[in-house]
Design an enzyme around this catalytic site. Sequence first.
Site, mmCIF file in Angstrom:
data_model
loop_
_atom_site.group_PDB
_atom_site.id
_atom_site.type_symbol
_atom_site.label_atom_id
_atom_site.label_comp_id
_atom_site.label_asym_id
_atom_site.label_seq_id
_atom_site.Cartn_x
_atom_site.Cartn_y
_atom_site.Cartn_z
ATOM 1 N N TYR A 473 6.558 2.034 4.751
ATOM 2 C CA TYR A 473 6.195 0.609 4.720
ATOM 3 C C TYR A 473 7.178 -0.243 3.927
ATOM 4 C CZ TYR A 473 2.254 3.674 5.550
ATOM 5 O OH TYR A 473 1.484 4.714 5.985
ATOM 6 N N HIS A 474 8.476 0.061 4.076
ATOM 7 C CA HIS A 474 9.501 -0.681 3.340
ATOM 8 C C HIS A 474 10.574 -1.279 4.258
ATOM 9 C CE1 HIS A 474 8.526 2.265 -0.204
ATOM 10 N NE2 HIS A 474 7.604 1.332 -0.069
#
Length: 538
Positions: A473-474
């Site tokens: 989730y980056h």
Amino acid sequence: MDETDYIIVGAGSAGCVLAERLTANGRHKVTVLEAGGSERRFFVELPLGYGKLFYDPKVNWLYKTEPDPGLAGQQDFWPRGKILGGSSSINAMVWIRGHKADYEEWKAAGNPGWGWEDVLPAYRAIEDNEAGADAYRGKGGPLFISANLKGLHPLVQDYIAACEQAGLPHNADFNGARQEGAGVYQMTIKGARRNSTARAFLRPAMKRPNCRVETRAFVTRILVEDGRAVGVEYRQGGAVKQLRARGEVILSGGAINSPQLLQLSGIGPGGLLSSHGIAVVVDNPNVGDHLSDHQGLNYTWSMKVPTYNDELRPLWGKALAGIKYLLGGYGPLAKSINHGGGFFRTDPGQPRPNMQLYMQAFSTLIPRVGERPLLTPDPWSGLSLGLSNCRPTSRGHIRIRSADAGQHPVITANAYSTDNDVTEMLAAVKMLRKIAAQPAFARLVEKELRPGPEVATDEEMIADFRARSGTVYHPSCTCRMGPDAANSVIDARLRVHGIAGLRVIDASSFPNLIAGNTNAPSILMGWMGAAKVLEDAR
């Protein structure tokens, strides 16, 4: 015509900070347009409640990538915050700045003012660190950072001891003098509640008369006249509205939404825009390109000793955890699941850590439809060690699917598309097993559950991590900063090349992906970006 001085598109990790900083002097009228709604929801404020938000369309964009050959042809799921606070309202709350060399690379790429000596004072000004101030940490800033030293699961200490036995020393502060080592993560949690940027920055700003926040306001287009961004068009409550900016339009939608909005507005790859009938305002193929993201996965063991599974699986355990939380503000519900972690090098020749660790006294191998089952773990004593790559060399891209702003863009992640990323991850998963084989850990283990001891050869381990990996989730770098429009989207002052009055200030602005969780550097973008906006206004 509705007017304001500054328009901020997106009340996320950077956008909330921008709103607070730009309204602080009282001179500027700032309007924030957020597609989502309020962050004041029980499972948002409950630290461990983020599992309930994982598939919730009320707070989450629910993106999916294209089928990815690097992930065995699977579509990866990319949750992103659609809510005040953005992804800081649905994330795992880990506070990591990145390695100081990451910022030196930002500066070396032609971005003056973004080196380590430039960003460190900003980080210290942002923080109100529970551990106190020193040469690296800040005290008294607007964002409280929990040191996360109380109420940890006892297995955290066994994990740290096993890491030391595996050659990875204890590190008391990953945001301090060195990043490498194993230890406990600092958290954006305050008073047993999630400390999102909405709570820490936007809510104080909303008390000022010059800060206006519009929720359920979905921006569909940037208005450009004579080479200058003069406002935006947005949908709210079934109506199409326009808002004009006397000063600037600032995009803070994140690594997916910001390039999508630029492309919808005629700023992006000319051929792509023309193919969708969009008039080309600025032909820049870098808009949506250079997508970089950390990939990760877990190894899971059944344990001979109790884990959080034993506390949270039974109904009586849930009830007890609820009582602890509601009456005392402690227990497993008051924390993220990632108590421990660390950074290591897959080989001694690496100049700095290239892998990140996550320790969870917890397992969720049995899926639940519609949620990430953090509050309903497996019915056995399970523990997971996870990791993610810090500096992947694989690159993807974001492309609009059509001229309809309501359609999710095409997300091509290209995970593990380079030999370097595959080689590093193979060495990294072997490190997980090395840690688990140490006496401090091995004495507590019953057996490895996933992938299981039958996955033993290099080929089998590679096939396993391709099948089970996914984003951590980056996503970043899709409107990346650089001095030249030939290979970037914005300059070092975060201004879009070729368009006046328009900036991008969020994780898409990163010149390259930092080593670690991206919430802290996204907040940094908002803090330093606001300073540049105010300097230029003067």
